[in-house]
Design an enzyme around this catalytic site. Structure first.
Site, mmCIF file in Angstrom:
data_model
loop_
_atom_site.group_PDB
_atom_site.id
_atom_site.type_symbol
_atom_site.label_atom_id
_atom_site.label_comp_id
_atom_site.label_asym_id
_atom_site.label_seq_id
_atom_site.Cartn_x
_atom_site.Cartn_y
_atom_site.Cartn_z
ATOM 1 N N TYR A 129 34.844 32.697 28.936
ATOM 2 C CA TYR A 129 35.416 31.417 28.496
ATOM 3 C C TYR A 129 34.613 30.285 29.125
ATOM 4 C CZ TYR A 129 38.509 27.618 27.372
ATOM 5 O OH TYR A 129 39.007 26.444 26.862
ATOM 6 N N GLN A 191 44.869 29.638 23.520
ATOM 7 C CA GLN A 191 44.720 30.416 22.294
ATOM 8 C C GLN A 191 43.444 31.252 22.300
ATOM 9 O OE1 GLN A 191 44.989 27.137 22.582
ATOM 10 N NE2 GLN A 191 43.477 26.036 21.336
ATOM 11 N N ASN A 214 41.052 24.817 32.186
ATOM 12 C CA ASN A 214 42.124 23.946 32.658
ATOM 13 C C ASN A 214 43.380 24.751 32.970
ATOM 14 O OD1 ASN A 214 43.310 24.543 30.188
ATOM 15 N ND2 ASN A 214 42.743 22.597 29.249
ATOM 16 N N SER A 237 37.663 22.742 43.422
ATOM 17 C CA SER A 237 36.480 23.007 44.238
ATOM 18 C C SER A 237 36.667 22.517 45.666
ATOM 19 C CB SER A 237 35.265 22.318 43.620
ATOM 20 O OG SER A 237 34.088 22.695 44.295
ATOM 21 N N GLN A 259 30.942 17.753 46.186
ATOM 22 C CA GLN A 259 32.125 18.468 45.703
ATOM 23 C C GLN A 259 33.291 17.537 45.431
ATOM 24 O OE1 GLN A 259 31.917 21.939 44.876
ATOM 25 N NE2 GLN A 259 29.905 20.993 45.075
ATOM 26 N N HIS A 262 34.037 16.448 41.816
ATOM 27 C CA HIS A 262 34.521 17.356 40.778
ATOM 28 C C HIS A 262 35.844 16.888 40.190
ATOM 29 C CE1 HIS A 262 31.874 20.718 40.137
ATOM 30 N NE2 HIS A 262 31.638 20.824 41.426
ATOM 31 N N GLU A 327 35.542 27.721 50.020
ATOM 32 C CA GLU A 327 34.723 28.196 48.901
ATOM 33 C C GLU A 327 33.238 28.074 49.246
ATOM 34 O OE1 GLU A 327 34.054 27.121 44.156
ATOM 35 O OE2 GLU A 327 34.987 25.661 45.501
ATOM 36 N N HIS A 328 32.817 26.879 49.645
ATOM 37 C CA HIS A 328 31.432 26.633 50.071
ATOM 38 C C HIS A 328 31.445 26.233 51.545
ATOM 39 C CE1 HIS A 328 31.676 25.308 45.760
ATOM 40 N NE2 HIS A 328 30.645 26.130 45.669
ATOM 41 N N ASP A 361 24.924 25.954 43.193
ATOM 42 C CA ASP A 361 25.560 25.689 41.906
ATOM 43 C C ASP A 361 24.637 25.973 40.738
ATOM 44 O OD1 ASP A 361 28.073 24.997 42.691
ATOM 45 O OD2 ASP A 361 27.792 22.841 42.526
ATOM 46 N N GLU A 415 56.296 67.658 48.607
ATOM 47 C CA GLU A 415 56.731 66.500 47.819
ATOM 48 C C GLU A 415 57.663 66.916 46.686
ATOM 49 O OE1 GLU A 415 53.152 64.518 46.561
ATOM 50 O OE2 GLU A 415 52.742 63.715 48.555
ATOM 51 N N HIS A 420 53.136 70.942 40.185
ATOM 52 C CA HIS A 420 51.802 70.734 40.762
ATOM 53 C C HIS A 420 51.347 72.006 41.492
ATOM 54 C CE1 HIS A 420 52.405 66.507 39.905
ATOM 55 N NE2 HIS A 420 51.247 66.175 40.451
#
Length: 431
Positions: A129, A191, A214, A237, A259, A262, A327-328, A361, A415, A420
């Site tokens: 995506y 969708q 989003n 971020s 950053q 963003h 993250e960074h 990046d 068990e 088994h």
């Protein structure tokens, strides 16, 4: 930018503030997304095209939903040749890095007649995506597609929103074609995630969905998880710079802002042992912010989640980094490689003042799809492993099984799983 002396209390308060950035609070959007996902699941293309007309104002048909070769050729004519050259260089770096992550199937044999192994194979269909919205991010295309191709995925299906005229950003199309996408469809939002997860008459069902989006995309990925695999639910971020008195204030400030621009929930944090550096970085941030095009977003980000923390010593600074698990993480210290040995939790680590975050990046090669919101404590960057499956292989000869059959029967009976035990026992009963 606020400067705070680091104490156990301020660290606790900071963590409390950062938790507010968590992507878990979806509130009123969840029911809406579930309705969209279920509708696409049931009605397929019909529902998908209705939502595309409603949200993207594009009136498409099943035939026009797929991007054609002609549209890709048109995109190449619209893309700056200099950018195309950079995209190709970046792809090479990303390929080279991810090639090193590849694993091979393996088999071990033992004299006692046992054969054990692991078969590694790529998923058959990967769904990528790519956001459309207000901007195009060809770097996101490369980071999600190239690892799948390196892993050997034969079908890489991409979805991305189009405009009202049914057009996709040329930069996005060119990046996708260069990276190795096999088919591209003009749809976005929840969708599109539903179409990838369940399949429609036009869009094939995939095995794994990756890529950012989003809040509607994030919720949809959660809803379909289990029907397909997903990469993660990415949060806003974040960057942390861990620096001592040897760092260059101007560089630190510039990197923090890279950053903060963003979005308003982005987090930019400096942890330093130098009060002098803290003050100089704050001054440089004010100077840079006044000149940058996204100054309003930057300022809100800094006001909400921007911090300069002054630690009493480097051990305290490092422990703060490990607690936040950014993250960074940039290490601008006298000996960044030595500092790195003490870092346990980070999505990506950048060593030295010429390894600024945007290098990762766009160009260096390691993936920029990274764990956020403290999940670097247990998640890893996107990579080849995300697109492969591992299958165990087991083979015993009669002699090998005979040597251990009573042990297996004992375990099964403990068990109360007598069937088994019987499955093993019957092979050694006299007929």
């Amino acid at each position: 930018m606020r400067i705070i002396k680091l104490t156990p209390e301020t660290r606790k308060n900071l963590l409390s503030e950062l938790i507010k950035r968590s992507p878990d609070d979806y509130g009123p959007y969840e029911e809406t997304v579930k309705e969209i996902v279920n509708d696409v699941h049931i009605r397929g293309d019909e529902a998908l095209l209705e939502y595309t007309a409603k949200f993207d104002k594009a009136n498409l048909t099943p035939e026009t939903m797929r991007v054609t070769k002609e549209e890709i050729e048109e995109a190449y004519n619209a893309v700056d040749p200099g950018l195309l050259e950079v995209i190709r260089k970046a792809i090479k770096n990303i390929e080279d890095y991810h090639e090193l992550q590849k694993r091979n199937s393996w088999i071990t044999t033992n004299p006692n007649g046992t054969i054990l192994g692991q078969k590694i194979a790529p998923v058959e269909y990967a769904g990528v995506y790519v956001p459309g919205g207000k901007a195009a991010y060809p770097s996101t295309v490369l980071m999600n597609v190239v690892p799948a191709r390196v892993a050997g995925v034969p079908h890489i299906v991409m979805t991305t929103p189009c405009n009202a005229e049914g057009k996709v950003y040329p930069n996005t199309l060119v990046a996708a074609n260069e990276a190795g996408v096999t088919e591209i469809y003009k749809c976005g939002g929840a969708q599109a995630i539903a179409a990838l997860a369940y399949g429609t008459d036009t869009i094939p069902k995939v095995d794994k969905i990756v890529g950012p989006g989003n809040i509607f995309v994030a919720i949809a990925k959660r809803v379909v998880f289990g029907h397909v695999s997903i990469d993660s639910i990415a949060g806003p971020s974040e960057i942390m710079v861990l620096a001592d008195e040897t760092a260059t204030p101007k560089y630190v400030a510039a990197d923090l802002l890279s950053q903060a621009e963003h979005d308003e929930l982005a987090s930019a944090i400096l942890v330093t042992t130098s009060e002098d550096l803290a003050k100089q970085v704050s001054d440089w941030i004010d100077q840079f912010t006044a000149k940058l095009s996204r100054r309003e977003i930057i300022q809100k980000s800094l006001d909400n989640f921007g911090y300069i923390l002054v630690a009493g010593n480097m051990e305290e600074a490092i422990e703060t980094a490990n607690t936040i698990a950014p993250e960074h993480l940039e290490l601008l210290t006298k000996d960044p490689f030595q500092t790195m040995t003490k870092i346990r939790n980070a999505g990506a680590i950048f060593l030295g003042e010429y390894s600024s975050e945007p290098l990762g990046d766009y160009f260096a090669g390691p993936n920029h799809v990274l764990p956020t919101n403290g999940t670097a404590r247990f998640f890893s960057p996107l990579g080849v492993d995300d697109f492969i499956k591992k299958t165990s292989i087991i083979s015993y000869s009669r002699e090998a099984l005979e040597a251990v059959h009573k042990d297996i029967e004992t375990f099964a009976e403990s068990e109360s799983l007598t069937a088994h035990a019987n499955s093993i026992r019957v092979r050694f009963e006299e007929h």
